[in-house]
Design a protein around this motif. Sequence first.
Motif, PDB file in Angstrom:
ATOM      1  N   VAL A   1      38.896  28.042  56.938  1.00 51.28           N
ATOM      2  CA  VAL A   1      39.529  27.789  58.234  1.00 51.28           C
ATOM      3  C   VAL A   1      39.669  26.280  58.448  1.00 51.28           C
ATOM      4  N   ALA A   2      38.603  25.535  58.176  1.00 54.57           N
ATOM      5  CA  ALA A   2      38.652  24.073  58.340  1.00 54.57           C
ATOM      6  C   ALA A   2      39.682  23.456  57.396  1.00 54.57           C
ATOM      7  N   ASN A   3      39.748  23.939  56.158  1.00 55.00           N
ATOM      8  CA  ASN A   3      40.746  23.429  55.207  1.00 55.00           C
ATOM      9  C   ASN A   3      42.165  23.719  55.691  1.00 55.00           C
ATOM     10  N   THR A   4      42.364  24.904  56.258  1.00 53.58           N
ATOM     11  CA  THR A   4      43.685  25.271  56.785  1.00 53.58           C
ATOM     12  C   THR A   4      44.077  24.345  57.928  1.00 53.58           C
ATOM     13  N   HIS A   5      43.140  24.075  58.822  1.00 51.70           N
ATOM     14  CA  HIS A   5      43.435  23.161  59.931  1.00 51.70           C
ATOM     15  C   HIS A   5      43.838  21.785  59.387  1.00 51.70           C
ATOM     16  N   THR A   6      43.114  21.306  58.398  1.00 50.72           N
ATOM     17  CA  THR A   6      43.424  20.004  57.805  1.00 50.72           C
ATOM     18  C   THR A   6      44.811  20.010  57.183  1.00 50.72           C
ATOM     19  N   ARG A   7      45.146  21.070  56.441  1.00 46.57           N
ATOM     20  CA  ARG A   7      46.477  21.164  55.818  1.00 46.57           C
ATOM     21  C   ARG A   7      47.578  21.211  56.874  1.00 46.57           C
ATOM     22  N   GLU A   8      47.351  21.973  57.945  1.00 41.96           N
ATOM     23  CA  GLU A   8      48.377  22.084  58.984  1.00 41.96           C
ATOM     24  C   GLU A   8      48.630  20.742  59.669  1.00 41.96           C
ATOM     25  N   VAL A   9      47.566  20.007  59.969  1.00 47.08           N
ATOM     26  CA  VAL A   9      47.741  18.695  60.588  1.00 47.08           C
ATOM     27  C   VAL A   9      48.445  17.748  59.616  1.00 47.08           C
ATOM     28  N   ALA A  10      48.024  17.752  58.356  1.00 44.97           N
ATOM     29  CA  ALA A  10      48.644  16.876  57.361  1.00 44.97           C
ATOM     30  C   ALA A  10      50.122  17.218  57.179  1.00 44.97           C
ATOM     31  N   THR A  11      50.457  18.490  57.182  1.00 46.38           N
ATOM     32  CA  THR A  11      51.858  18.910  57.057  1.00 46.38           C
ATOM     33  C   THR A  11      52.662  18.415  58.243  1.00 46.38           C
ATOM     34  N   TYR A  12      52.118  18.556  59.447  1.00 48.77           N
ATOM     35  CA  TYR A  12      52.835  18.050  60.622  1.00 48.77           C
ATOM     36  C   TYR A  12      53.052  16.535  60.498  1.00 48.77           C
ATOM     37  N   LEU A  13      51.998  15.800  60.149  1.00 45.64           N
ATOM     38  CA  LEU A  13      52.121  14.343  60.048  1.00 45.64           C
ATOM     39  C   LEU A  13      53.158  13.942  59.009  1.00 45.64           C
ATOM     40  N   GLY A  14      53.270  14.731  57.948  1.00 44.93           N
ATOM     41  CA  GLY A  14      54.257  14.444  56.911  1.00 44.93           C
ATOM     42  C   GLY A  14      55.681  14.822  57.300  1.00 44.93           C
ATOM     43  N   THR A  15      55.825  15.550  58.402  1.00 39.38           N
ATOM     44  CA  THR A  15      57.162  16.008  58.806  1.00 39.38           C
ATOM     45  C   THR A  15      57.550  15.516  60.198  1.00 39.38           C
ATOM     46  N   THR A  16      56.860  14.527  60.740  1.00 43.05           N
ATOM     47  CA  THR A  16      57.176  14.078  62.104  1.00 43.05           C
ATOM     48  C   THR A  16      58.632  13.634  62.230  1.00 43.05           C
ATOM     49  N   GLY A  17      59.207  13.107  61.161  1.00 47.61           N
ATOM     50  CA  GLY A  17      60.602  12.696  61.200  1.00 47.61           C
ATOM     51  C   GLY A  17      61.572  13.857  61.336  1.00 47.61           C
ATOM     52  N   ASP A  18      61.118  15.064  61.043  1.00 50.27           N
ATOM     53  CA  ASP A  18      61.967  16.250  61.164  1.00 50.27           C
ATOM     54  C   ASP A  18      62.029  16.782  62.594  1.00 50.27           C
ATOM     55  N   TRP A  19      61.129  16.291  63.455  1.00 50.36           N
ATOM     56  CA  TRP A  19      61.042  16.807  64.824  1.00 50.36           C
ATOM     57  C   TRP A  19      61.681  15.829  65.801  1.00 50.36           C
ATOM     58  N   SER A  20      62.138  16.360  66.908  1.00 48.12           N
ATOM     59  CA  SER A  20      62.760  15.523  67.939  1.00 48.12           C
ATOM     60  C   SER A  20      61.712  14.607  68.571  1.00 48.12           C
TER      61      SER A  20
ATOM     62  N   ALA B   1      64.829  25.660  72.728  1.00 49.02           N
ATOM     63  CA  ALA B   1      63.853  24.568  72.803  1.00 49.02           C
ATOM     64  C   ALA B   1      62.458  25.014  72.375  1.00 49.02           C
ATOM     65  N   ALA B   2      62.240  26.314  72.248  1.00 46.72           N
ATOM     66  CA  ALA B   2      60.910  26.834  71.936  1.00 46.72           C
ATOM     67  C   ALA B   2      60.631  26.805  70.438  1.00 46.72           C
ATOM     68  N   GLU B   3      59.424  26.440  70.095  1.00 49.60           N
ATOM     69  CA  GLU B   3      58.939  26.448  68.716  1.00 49.60           C
ATOM     70  C   GLU B   3      57.554  27.089  68.711  1.00 49.60           C
ATOM     71  N   THR B   4      57.136  27.569  67.572  1.00 45.48           N
ATOM     72  CA  THR B   4      55.766  28.043  67.422  1.00 45.48           C
ATOM     73  C   THR B   4      54.871  26.818  67.304  1.00 45.48           C
ATOM     74  N   VAL B   5      53.798  26.791  68.063  1.00 44.89           N
ATOM     75  CA  VAL B   5      52.860  25.671  67.983  1.00 44.89           C
ATOM     76  C   VAL B   5      51.486  26.186  67.577  1.00 44.89           C
ATOM     77  N   ARG B   6      50.721  25.318  66.953  1.00 47.10           N
ATOM     78  CA  ARG B   6      49.343  25.646  66.566  1.00 47.10           C
ATOM     79  C   ARG B   6      48.421  24.837  67.455  1.00 47.10           C
ATOM     80  N   VAL B   7      47.371  25.460  67.940  1.00 50.07           N
ATOM     81  CA  VAL B   7      46.352  24.786  68.738  1.00 50.07           C
ATOM     82  C   VAL B   7      45.036  24.944  67.989  1.00 50.07           C
ATOM     83  N   HIS B   8      44.439  23.835  67.605  1.00 51.81           N
ATOM     84  CA  HIS B   8      43.128  23.863  66.946  1.00 51.81           C
ATOM     85  C   HIS B   8      42.097  23.361  67.948  1.00 51.81           C
TER      86      HIS B   8
END
Length: 194
Positions: free
Chosen positions: A113-132, A178-185
């Motif tokens: 679970v902790a590894n998944t949270h880390t991967r999800e945050v890292a993926t978001y940080l790597g794709t911030t340019g794809d988001w508005s 405007a809606a997207e799926t969001v993750r809350v850790h």
Amino acid sequence: MPEPQDHTPRVLDARSLRGLAHPLRMQLLRALRQHGPATASILAERLGESSGATSYHLRQLAEYGFVEDAPEHGRGRERWWRSVHMGVQFDDSLHNHPDPAVRGAADLFLHEVANTHTREVATYLGTTGDWSDEWNRSTDLSDMTLRLTPQLALDLITKMHALVDSYRAKAPDDGDPAAETVRVHTHVFPIQTD
């Protein structure tokens, strides 16, 4: 994307924990929850695994009641699967279970679970340019330190979960652009300070 049928998290017990505590099984279950019903082949391609491995682990997840057939999606001989529950809830008593295999499964599950949270945050940080800009302003990567008793920490956790759950009723329609799926850790744990 259809959601799992049961919106109540499944409380893990010793048997179900042993059935779920495998990295690929946890990835399969997460993929079905996030993307909806799929076949073993679709999941194999999505996760970079063999369809034989995904098929085997899907059958194991079904045996433990985490996934079920989704026959309304099938065409011909394809077997489609869907998640049964929207999430799982870890029973803290599993940390102290008398069976060392259960304690080991609990450790593996929580680390995954902790590894998944880390991967999800890292993926978001790597794709911030794809988001508005609006979405990038609407994200949060905060950390805070408090001094609490175990009772106050549990109260905080309960209130955070209730707050997040209250937003399920406010969820916009699937057609809202405007809606997207969001993750809350959330993470609340004690640390050594000396």
